[in-house]
Design an enzyme around this catalytic site. Structure first.
Site, mmCIF file in Angstrom:
data_model
loop_
_atom_site.group_PDB
_atom_site.id
_atom_site.type_symbol
_atom_site.label_atom_id
_atom_site.label_comp_id
_atom_site.label_asym_id
_atom_site.label_seq_id
_atom_site.Cartn_x
_atom_site.Cartn_y
_atom_site.Cartn_z
ATOM 1 N N ASP A 54 0.828 -1.196 0.000
ATOM 2 C CA ASP A 54 0.000 0.000 0.000
ATOM 3 C C ASP A 54 0.867 1.252 0.000
ATOM 4 O OD1 ASP A 54 -2.582 1.500 0.410
ATOM 5 O OD2 ASP A 54 -1.452 2.124 2.179
ATOM 6 N N TYR A 59 3.358 9.907 0.687
ATOM 7 C CA TYR A 59 4.418 9.247 1.438
ATOM 8 C C TYR A 59 5.791 9.599 0.874
ATOM 9 C CZ TYR A 59 0.497 6.378 3.096
ATOM 10 O OH TYR A 59 -0.702 5.943 3.627
ATOM 11 N N LYS A 83 -3.174 5.909 -3.632
ATOM 12 C CA LYS A 83 -4.247 6.795 -3.186
ATOM 13 C C LYS A 83 -4.339 8.050 -4.050
ATOM 14 C CE LYS A 83 -3.605 4.974 1.450
ATOM 15 N NZ LYS A 83 -2.237 4.399 1.314
#
Length: 335
Positions: A54, A59, A83
């Site tokens: 994920d 990030y 995402k």
């Protein structure tokens, strides 16, 4: 007891390994992580049977996606989620959410990029295109709406904007499944009621410390066949090592929460089980939960989490936690 590489089914023919790897840490969350350490963590996860990964643009300002993409070159049989909701732009000012309560950057990753929140149709399309470029992939398996609550974007706004892009991408086969990933369950509950979602990622809210999602969120997901991935099983590190000054929900732990964590740890010790083992295994007791995410800054940390995931836990431990009022009586537990 599940093994890390055991596959659990999702809707639309997808499967996730019961233990997944969240790569936020590999983007330099709270501490810098070298390229070499990041690749070693990914290698340890792969060797341990983990095949679900994920990621998110946020990030490390794209660094985690880049590192994951490099690792996956030439490999097959994996599942990737990323995402949408945050674009990375060099001409944007730093957003306040890029810093913690002390004013320190959340990600210790030098970058000329800053976050721009965008939950529109076009924003989601651009975000996926840029993620695929960073990872060097032609497609991702799962696309998740990321943290609209941070900038007070409502479920209705997302459903009227970006959700239409997700549904279109899924229909076209560009992504296989769609969902949302957040640190709260209340808004995920709204999404579950309003849209046709396949999977949700809930971080930090269904753990040994907190089981409020048992009331409405998890039952609805089970009823609608929506798979749930649980992240943040150590509650920002508190359940890894409960002590004064430890983090809980990304801030210093309140005394009452610390005392509860210490009581849970004492029960675990009485049964000869590390607290981390109980914490990482507990969420999989619920039938709506398909996978738990782990993380690590070094292969040693990752390998320890793999051991914790495979540590035998007697049923008496769960029973004592319930008897002591430390675990919801109705909480399903692993068998």
């Amino acid at each position: 007891m599940a093994s890390p590489g055991e596959w659990a089914p999702l809707r639309r023919g997808l499967k996730l390994t019961r233990l997944g790897l969240g790569v936020g840490t590999l983007g330099g969350l709270f501490e810098p992580v070298s390229d070499e350490a990041a690749q070693a963590v990914l290698e340890a996860a792969w060797k341990g049977g983990i095949r679900y990964y994920d990621a998110a643009p946020w990030y490390g300002f794209g660094l985690a996606e880049e590192r994951l993409g490099r690792f996956l070159v030439g490999r097959s049989g994996h599942v990737v989620s990323t995402k949408v909701g945050r674009l990375l732009r060099p001409d944007a000012p730093p957003h306040p959410s890029q810093f913690d309560a002390r004013g320190e950057p959340v990600f210790k990753t030098p970058s000329r990029l800053n976050v721009v929140y965008d939950y529109s149709y076009d924003g989601f399309m651009r975000s996926l295109e840029e993620s695929l470029e960073r990872m060097g992939l032609e497609r991702v398996d799962i696309l998740l709406i990321h943290d609209p609550d941070v900038v007070q974007v409502s479920v209705r706004e997302v459903m009227e904007g970006g959700y239409k892009a997700l549904a279109e991408l899924r229909e076209q086969g560009v992504v296989r499944a769609i969902g949302a990933g957040m640190n709260q369950w209340e808004m995920l509950l709204e999404f579950a009621r309003e849209g046709d979602f396949d999977v949700f990622l809930l971080a930090g809210r269904y753990t040994l410390l907190e089981q409020e999602p048992l009331r409405e969120f998890l039952p609805l997901c089970l009823k609608k066949g929506i798979g749930v991935v649980i992240g943040g099983v150590y509650n920002s590190g508190l359940l890894a090592n409960p002590r004064p000054g430890a983090h809980y929900n990304y801030a210093e732990v309140p005394p009452s929460v610390l005392q509860r964590a210490l009581r849970i740890q004492a029960v675990c010790h009485r049964h000869g089980v590390p607290l981390k083992a109980a914490a990482i295994q507990f969420p999989l007791g619920h039938p709506a939960v398909v996978s738990v995410l782990t993380a690590g800054r070094s292969p040693e940390q990752l390998e320890e989490n793999l051991r914790m995931f495979q540590t035998p836990i007697p049923q008496d431990l769960w029973a004592e936690l319930k008897a002591e009022g430390l675990l919801a009586e109705e909480a399903p537990v692993p068998t």
